[in-house]
Design a protein around this motif. Structure first.
Motif, PDB file in Angstrom:
ATOM      1  N   LEU A  96       0.830  -1.204   0.000  1.00  0.00           N
ATOM      2  CA  LEU A  96       0.000   0.000   0.000  1.00  0.00           C
ATOM      3  C   LEU A  96       0.867   1.258   0.000  1.00  0.00           C
ATOM      4  CD1 LEU A  96      -2.875  -0.914   2.503  1.00  0.00           C
ATOM      5  CD2 LEU A  96      -2.988  -0.792   0.017  1.00  0.00           C
ATOM      6  N   ARG A  97       1.931   1.233   0.794  1.00  0.00           N
ATOM      7  CA  ARG A  97       2.834   2.387   0.836  1.00  0.00           C
ATOM      8  C   ARG A  97       3.517   2.604  -0.508  1.00  0.00           C
ATOM      9  NH1 ARG A  97       2.976   3.883   6.104  1.00  0.00           N
ATOM     10  NH2 ARG A  97       2.693   2.223   7.627  1.00  0.00           N
ATOM     11  N   GLN A  98       3.899   1.527  -1.174  1.00  0.00           N
ATOM     12  CA  GLN A  98       4.526   1.637  -2.497  1.00  0.00           C
ATOM     13  C   GLN A  98       3.530   2.206  -3.509  1.00  0.00           C
ATOM     14  OE1 GLN A  98       7.612   1.312  -3.528  1.00  0.00           O
ATOM     15  NE2 GLN A  98       7.070   1.704  -5.651  1.00  0.00           N
ATOM     16  N   HIS A  99       2.310   1.706  -3.462  1.00  0.00           N
ATOM     17  CA  HIS A  99       1.273   2.200  -4.371  1.00  0.00           C
ATOM     18  C   HIS A  99       0.978   3.675  -4.079  1.00  0.00           C
ATOM     19  CE1 HIS A  99      -1.893   1.976  -7.272  1.00  0.00           C
ATOM     20  NE2 HIS A  99      -2.842   2.211  -6.386  1.00  0.00           N
ATOM     21  N   LEU A 100       0.964   4.042  -2.798  1.00  0.00           N
ATOM     22  CA  LEU A 100       0.743   5.432  -2.409  1.00  0.00           C
ATOM     23  C   LEU A 100       1.846   6.315  -2.981  1.00  0.00           C
ATOM     24  CD1 LEU A 100      -0.770   7.580  -0.759  1.00  0.00           C
ATOM     25  CD2 LEU A 100       0.619   6.912   1.207  1.00  0.00           C
ATOM     26  N   GLU A 104       3.667   5.740  -5.628  1.00  0.00           N
ATOM     27  CA  GLU A 104       3.477   5.809  -7.079  1.00  0.00           C
ATOM     28  C   GLU A 104       2.372   6.797  -7.442  1.00  0.00           C
ATOM     29  OE1 GLU A 104       2.711   1.766  -8.113  1.00  0.00           O
ATOM     30  OE2 GLU A 104       4.789   1.138  -7.773  1.00  0.00           O
ATOM     31  N   LEU A 105       1.292   6.790  -6.674  1.00  0.00           N
ATOM     32  CA  LEU A 105       0.192   7.714  -6.934  1.00  0.00           C
ATOM     33  C   LEU A 105       0.610   9.160  -6.678  1.00  0.00           C
ATOM     34  CD1 LEU A 105      -2.824   5.751  -5.418  1.00  0.00           C
ATOM     35  CD2 LEU A 105      -2.414   6.246  -7.832  1.00  0.00           C
ATOM     36  N   GLN A 106       1.389   9.380  -5.626  1.00  0.00           N
ATOM     37  CA  GLN A 106       1.856  10.735  -5.334  1.00  0.00           C
ATOM     38  C   GLN A 106       2.760  11.238  -6.456  1.00  0.00           C
ATOM     39  OE1 GLN A 106       3.513   9.822  -1.496  1.00  0.00           O
ATOM     40  NE2 GLN A 106       1.742  10.662  -0.405  1.00  0.00           N
ATOM     41  N   THR A 107       3.577  10.360  -6.997  1.00  0.00           N
ATOM     42  CA  THR A 107       4.429  10.729  -8.127  1.00  0.00           C
ATOM     43  C   THR A 107       3.580  11.048  -9.352  1.00  0.00           C
ATOM     44  OG1 THR A 107       6.222   9.349  -7.278  1.00  0.00           O
ATOM     45  CG2 THR A 107       6.310   9.934  -9.616  1.00  0.00           C
ATOM     46  N   ALA A 108       2.570  10.226  -9.601  1.00  0.00           N
ATOM     47  CA  ALA A 108       1.668  10.464 -10.739  1.00  0.00           C
ATOM     48  C   ALA A 108       0.937  11.799 -10.573  1.00  0.00           C
ATOM     49  CB  ALA A 108       0.666   9.324 -10.868  1.00  0.00           C
ATOM     50  N   GLU A 154      -7.829   8.612  -4.771  1.00  0.00           N
ATOM     51  CA  GLU A 154      -7.228   7.313  -4.482  1.00  0.00           C
ATOM     52  C   GLU A 154      -6.131   7.450  -3.427  1.00  0.00           C
ATOM     53  OE1 GLU A 154      -5.451   3.430  -6.861  1.00  0.00           O
ATOM     54  OE2 GLU A 154      -6.300   5.086  -8.010  1.00  0.00           O
ATOM     55  N   ILE A 155      -5.377   8.544  -3.488  1.00  0.00           N
ATOM     56  CA  ILE A 155      -4.353   8.810  -2.463  1.00  0.00           C
ATOM     57  C   ILE A 155      -5.015   8.941  -1.101  1.00  0.00           C
ATOM     58  CG2 ILE A 155      -2.745  10.568  -1.598  1.00  0.00           C
ATOM     59  CD1 ILE A 155      -1.954  11.072  -4.555  1.00  0.00           C
ATOM     60  N   ALA A 156      -6.100   9.684  -1.036  1.00  0.00           N
ATOM     61  CA  ALA A 156      -6.806   9.871   0.237  1.00  0.00           C
ATOM     62  C   ALA A 156      -7.321   8.538   0.778  1.00  0.00           C
ATOM     63  CB  ALA A 156      -7.957  10.856   0.059  1.00  0.00           C
ATOM     64  N   ASP A 157      -7.853   7.698  -0.095  1.00  0.00           N
ATOM     65  CA  ASP A 157      -8.342   6.376   0.331  1.00  0.00           C
ATOM     66  C   ASP A 157      -7.200   5.521   0.899  1.00  0.00           C
ATOM     67  OD1 ASP A 157     -10.920   7.021  -0.437  1.00  0.00           O
ATOM     68  OD2 ASP A 157     -10.807   5.938  -2.349  1.00  0.00           O
ATOM     69  N   LEU A 158      -6.070   5.515   0.214  1.00  0.00           N
ATOM     70  CA  LEU A 158      -4.931   4.734   0.689  1.00  0.00           C
ATOM     71  C   LEU A 158      -4.408   5.269   2.013  1.00  0.00           C
ATOM     72  CD1 LEU A 158      -2.794   3.899  -2.464  1.00  0.00           C
ATOM     73  CD2 LEU A 158      -4.035   2.325  -1.008  1.00  0.00           C
ATOM     74  N   GLU A 159      -4.350   6.591   2.140  1.00  0.00           N
ATOM     75  CA  GLU A 159      -3.889   7.172   3.401  1.00  0.00           C
ATOM     76  C   GLU A 159      -4.821   6.792   4.545  1.00  0.00           C
ATOM     77  OE1 GLU A 159      -3.536  11.301   2.310  1.00  0.00           O
ATOM     78  OE2 GLU A 159      -1.405  11.074   1.829  1.00  0.00           O
TER      79      GLU A 159
END
Length: 64
Positions: free
Chosen positions: A5-9, A11-15, A50-55
């Motif tokens: 989840l942290r890795q995906h987060l 990646e999303l922040q970079t995107a 999606e970032i907010a959901d992961l956080e």
């Protein structure tokens, strides 16, 4: 699972940052493509959600 989840987060922040830069670059053009800008902004909002959901998933619930 948490590491994934942290890795995906990350990646999303970079995107999200990349989309922001792309939008800024389009605005810098003499005749910006408004339709493309609108599409990128919608995509940026989806990524932000999606970032907010992961956080939320990564933050433990605190019972008051």
């Amino acid at each position: 699972m948490s590491d994934q989840l942290r890795q995906h987060l990350h990646e999303l922040q970079t995107a999200h940052r990349d989309l922001d830069l792309a939008i800024d670059a389009l605005f810098a053009k003499p005749a910006p493509d408004q339709l493309r800008i609108a599409r990128l902004k919608r995509q940026k909002l989806r990524v932000k959600d999606e970032i907010a959901d992961l956080e939320d998933q990564l933050t433990p619930d605190i019972i008051a």
